[in-house]
Scaffold this motif. Structure first.
Motif, short mmCIF file in Angstrom:
data_model
loop_
_atom_site.label_atom_id
_atom_site.label_comp_id
_atom_site.label_asym_id
_atom_site.label_seq_id
_atom_site.Cartn_x
_atom_site.Cartn_y
_atom_site.Cartn_z
N SER A 15 0.49 -1.58 -0.40
CA SER A 15 0.58 0.41 0.08
C SER A 15 0.43 1.67 -0.24
CB SER A 15 -1.41 -0.03 0.98
OG SER A 15 0.26 -0.02 2.19
N GLU A 16 2.46 2.13 0.53
CA GLU A 16 2.80 2.15 0.97
C GLU A 16 3.62 2.72 0.15
OE1 GLU A 16 6.37 2.56 3.66
OE2 GLU A 16 4.43 2.55 5.42
N PHE A 17 3.56 1.57 -0.87
CA PHE A 17 3.99 1.81 -3.21
C PHE A 17 3.13 2.20 -3.88
CE2 PHE A 17 3.79 -0.53 -7.05
CZ PHE A 17 4.88 -0.04 -8.28
N MET A 18 1.70 1.32 -3.68
CA MET A 18 0.67 2.53 -3.84
C MET A 18 0.38 4.15 -4.01
SD MET A 18 -1.74 -0.87 -4.51
CE MET A 18 -2.79 -0.08 -5.56
N MET A 19 0.34 3.90 -2.85
CA MET A 19 0.19 5.35 -2.18
C MET A 19 1.94 6.53 -2.77
SD MET A 19 -1.52 5.81 1.22
CE MET A 19 -0.24 7.25 1.75
N TRP A 20 2.97 5.61 -3.25
CA TRP A 20 3.68 6.85 -3.38
C TRP A 20 3.33 6.71 -5.55
CZ3 TRP A 20 6.73 4.16 -7.11
CH2 TRP A 20 8.38 4.87 -8.12
N LEU A 21 2.98 6.04 -5.59
CA LEU A 21 3.10 5.89 -7.28
C LEU A 21 1.61 6.79 -7.43
CD1 LEU A 21 3.75 4.73 -9.36
CD2 LEU A 21 2.07 2.91 -9.52
N TRP A 22 0.71 7.16 -6.30
CA TRP A 22 -0.60 7.28 -6.76
C TRP A 22 0.21 9.34 -6.42
CZ3 TRP A 22 -4.82 8.02 -2.58
CH2 TRP A 22 -5.92 8.55 -2.82
N PHE A 23 1.05 9.84 -5.72
CA PHE A 23 1.43 10.92 -5.30
C PHE A 23 2.26 10.90 -6.75
CE2 PHE A 23 5.43 13.06 -3.53
CZ PHE A 23 4.97 14.29 -3.12
N THR A 149 14.04 3.81 -2.71
CA THR A 149 13.57 5.01 -2.29
C THR A 149 13.39 5.26 -0.46
OG1 THR A 149 13.15 6.06 -4.56
CG2 THR A 149 12.59 6.62 -2.41
N ARG A 150 12.59 3.81 -0.72
CA ARG A 150 11.83 3.65 0.97
C ARG A 150 13.00 3.23 2.25
NH1 ARG A 150 9.80 3.22 5.02
NH2 ARG A 150 7.83 1.91 5.88
N LEU A 151 14.12 1.93 1.27
CA LEU A 151 15.45 2.03 2.01
C LEU A 151 16.58 3.22 1.96
CD1 LEU A 151 15.10 -1.69 1.31
CD2 LEU A 151 14.33 -0.87 2.95
N SER A 152 16.32 3.88 1.78
CA SER A 152 17.32 5.48 1.96
C SER A 152 16.71 6.47 2.66
CB SER A 152 17.24 5.78 0.21
OG SER A 152 16.67 6.80 0.32
N PRO A 153 17.17 6.96 3.36
CA PRO A 153 17.03 8.06 5.03
C PRO A 153 16.70 8.96 4.24
CG PRO A 153 19.62 7.81 4.32
CD PRO A 153 19.42 6.54 2.91
N GLN A 154 16.21 9.01 2.57
CA GLN A 154 15.92 10.43 1.74
C GLN A 154 14.39 10.06 1.67
OE1 GLN A 154 17.20 12.30 -0.40
NE2 GLN A 154 19.43 11.55 1.16
N TRP A 155 14.04 8.58 2.38
CA TRP A 155 12.21 8.27 2.30
C TRP A 155 11.71 9.51 3.15
CZ3 TRP A 155 8.31 6.51 -0.33
CH2 TRP A 155 7.61 6.34 0.26
N HIS A 156 11.95 9.25 4.52
CA HIS A 156 11.82 9.45 6.00
C HIS A 156 11.89 11.41 6.02
CE1 HIS A 156 9.96 6.82 7.62
NE2 HIS A 156 10.90 5.97 8.27
N GLU A 157 13.78 11.40 5.25
CA GLU A 157 13.66 13.15 5.55
C GLU A 157 12.67 13.96 4.38
OE1 GLU A 157 18.18 12.39 5.13
OE2 GLU A 157 18.16 11.58 6.68
N VAL A 158 13.13 12.77 3.12
CA VAL A 158 12.31 14.03 1.37
C VAL A 158 10.75 13.41 1.80
CG1 VAL A 158 12.66 15.14 -0.06
CG2 VAL A 158 14.92 14.42 1.16
N MET A 159 11.28 12.59 0.73
CA MET A 159 9.49 12.10 0.12
C MET A 159 8.75 11.75 1.60
SD MET A 159 8.73 11.14 -2.69
CE MET A 159 10.39 10.39 -3.49
N VAL A 160 8.35 11.80 2.27
CA VAL A 160 7.36 11.05 3.53
C VAL A 160 7.28 12.97 4.05
CG1 VAL A 160 6.00 10.15 5.52
CG2 VAL A 160 8.18 9.18 4.70
N PRO A 161 7.85 13.95 4.24
CA PRO A 161 7.72 15.43 3.67
C PRO A 161 6.24 15.96 2.82
CG PRO A 161 9.32 15.23 5.13
CD PRO A 161 9.37 13.77 4.47
N ALA A 162 7.42 15.48 2.21
CA ALA A 162 6.42 16.41 0.96
C ALA A 162 4.80 15.38 0.71
CB ALA A 162 7.06 15.57 -0.71
N MET A 163 4.95 14.36 0.90
CA MET A 163 3.54 13.53 0.22
C MET A 163 2.68 13.69 1.74
SD MET A 163 4.96 8.99 -0.41
CE MET A 163 2.94 8.61 -0.64
N LYS A 164 3.06 13.74 2.59
CA LYS A 164 2.81 15.09 3.98
C LYS A 164 1.55 16.06 3.12
CE LYS A 164 3.75 11.98 7.61
NZ LYS A 164 5.21 12.51 9.15
N THR A 165 2.86 16.26 2.78
CA THR A 165 2.33 17.99 2.22
C THR A 165 1.35 17.89 1.07
OG1 THR A 165 3.86 18.77 2.48
CG2 THR A 165 2.90 20.31 0.78
#
Lengths: 193, 209
Positions: A15-23, A149-165
């Motif tokens: 589901s995280e993959f599909m949310m990322w893909l949707w975003f 991307t999910r297993l890199s620090p970039q996920w929590h540092e950059v991708m998740v904040p962008a998805m939250k926005t």
């Protein structure tokens, strides 16, 4: 942890993959560069199901129109619901696939492939399999980018904040805020998986 | 419906292990050994499953031509099941028990008599009906080591997985978020990370587990 446990406890990645893909699809209006496939379109089509993570009975089913762009689907995301299945349209070199992707097992159902031209039974089969395989490879390539991307620090540092926005955006306007630089492709693929 | 035509809804499996050198001869022999065996009313079994040629569910003879499509092995997985409605079975058993008691001048029946009557009634009912047939295609891409099976039902997939492994002596791993990630060969470090990764919290304040 044995393999069965790993399979069961890592299902949330679907589901995280599909949310990322949707975003990503929403940010780029569907147009994206896919490793080994070049530029193609990946669009969320007219069916989308979101479920509460803890209570699977709490489910929102959207059909018709473009539910991924509807305020109702956004509200479901804001309530913490996650994608459990979605109809996805993939367009590459003028050829179009349609599939329903299920998050739990990353299973493909109701796949519609581009028109098969062969007339002979055997040839028809090879063409069908070739087209199905091409779709599997496209989704695998997207999943690979997601996993790295999910297993890199970039996920929590950059991708998740962008998805939250994106999730919390109230006006429903497509934000051109996809953090491209945060994507990780990983080393070149040894073989297509 | 499935491999050759119709709806494309399937479960993907990854084959583990190497196909042996003499696979054509060996697999043909194994497929014949595990071919579908029709149910008979007098059999105790109420379910039977096994391989049939793709799109020829009534055939149980195989040669390489029927199953080999270039680098694909295509087969049908047929499952037949007698499905006697429980209410109908109960009514017939009760009727047969009554008749038996009258004929044998009995007030009560022993456990064994009841069991015998039930078996006899079941057999009579099975003689009057045909089993339900279900055929699900599978297509094994020998080059890529992938098997597509045209069902996503958990129970059916599990049954198929066991049957495939028994027939071909190779393990199957069902596609899912973890296995698909491992199949992408991300490297040992990433596989270790996958084992401990926690769900993302997209919404502050909501529990994620």
């Amino acid at each position: 942890m044995d393999l069965i446990d790993l399979i069961e406890t890592r299902r949330f990645l679907g589901s995280e993959f599909m949310m990322w893909l949707w975003f990503k699809s929403e940010c780029y209006d569907g147009l994206m560069e896919v490793e080994e496939h070049g530029e193609l379109e990946v669009l969320f089509d007219d069916a989308l199901v979101l479920e509460a993570y803890l209570a699977e009975t709490e489910r929102n089913t959207f059909k018709g129109g473009a539910p991924a762009y509807s305020p109702e689907a956004k509200v479901a995301l804001q309530q913490g619901k996650r994608v459990s299945r979605a109809k996805i349209r993939v367009i590459k070199d003028g050829r179009e696939w349609l599939l329903t992707l299920k998050a739990e097992g990353l299973d493909f159902s109701s796949v519609k492939i581009p028109a098969v031209l062969s007339r002979e039974e055997d040839e028809k089969f090879y063409e069908r399999m070739y087209l199905v395989e091409e779709l599997e490879d496209i989704i695998n390539a997207l999943y690979r980018t997601f996993i790295f991307t999910r297993l890199s620090p970039q996920w929590h540092e950059v991708m998740v904040p962008a998805m939250k926005t994106w999730i919390m955006a109230e006006d429903g306007v497509v934000p051109d805020v996809y953090p491209e630089a945060a994507e990780q492709q990983g080393p070149a693929m040894a073989k297509s998986a | 419906m499935g491999a050759l035509s119709g709806t494309l809804s399937y479960k993907l499996f990854y084959v583990q292990g190497e196909v042996p050198e003499n696979w054509q001869e060996l697999y043909l022999q194994q497929i014949r050994k595990n071919a579908f065996k029709p149910l008979k009313p007098e059999d105790e079994e109420e379910v039977s499953e096994g391989w049939v040629p793709v799109e020829r569910p009534l055939q149980i003879s195989f040669d390489l031509h029927t199953l080999l499509f270039d680098h694909f092995i295509n087969l049908g997985f047929r499952q037949d099941k007698y499905a006697i409605p429980s209410a109908l079975l109960k009514a017939h058993v009760e009727e047969a028990e009554r008749e038996y008691m009258i004929q044998n001048d009995k007030q009560r029946l022993s456990k064994f008599e009841r069991e015998d009557i039930k078996i006899m009634v079941k057999r009579k009912l099975k003689e009057k009906q045909l089993p339900r047939m279900k055929v699900i295609d599978m297509s094994w891409d020998l080059q890529k080591g992938r098997v597509r099976f045209w069902s996503q039902s958990g129970n059916v997939c599990e049954l198929f997985q066991g049957y495939f492994e028994d027939t071909f002596g190779l393990k199957l791993l069902p596609g899912n978020p973890y296995i698909n990630a491992v199949q992408l060969e991300p490297g040992p470090e990433k596989i270790e990370e996958l084992a401990v990764v926690e769900p993302t919290n997209f919404i502050e304040g909501l529990p994620q587990r």
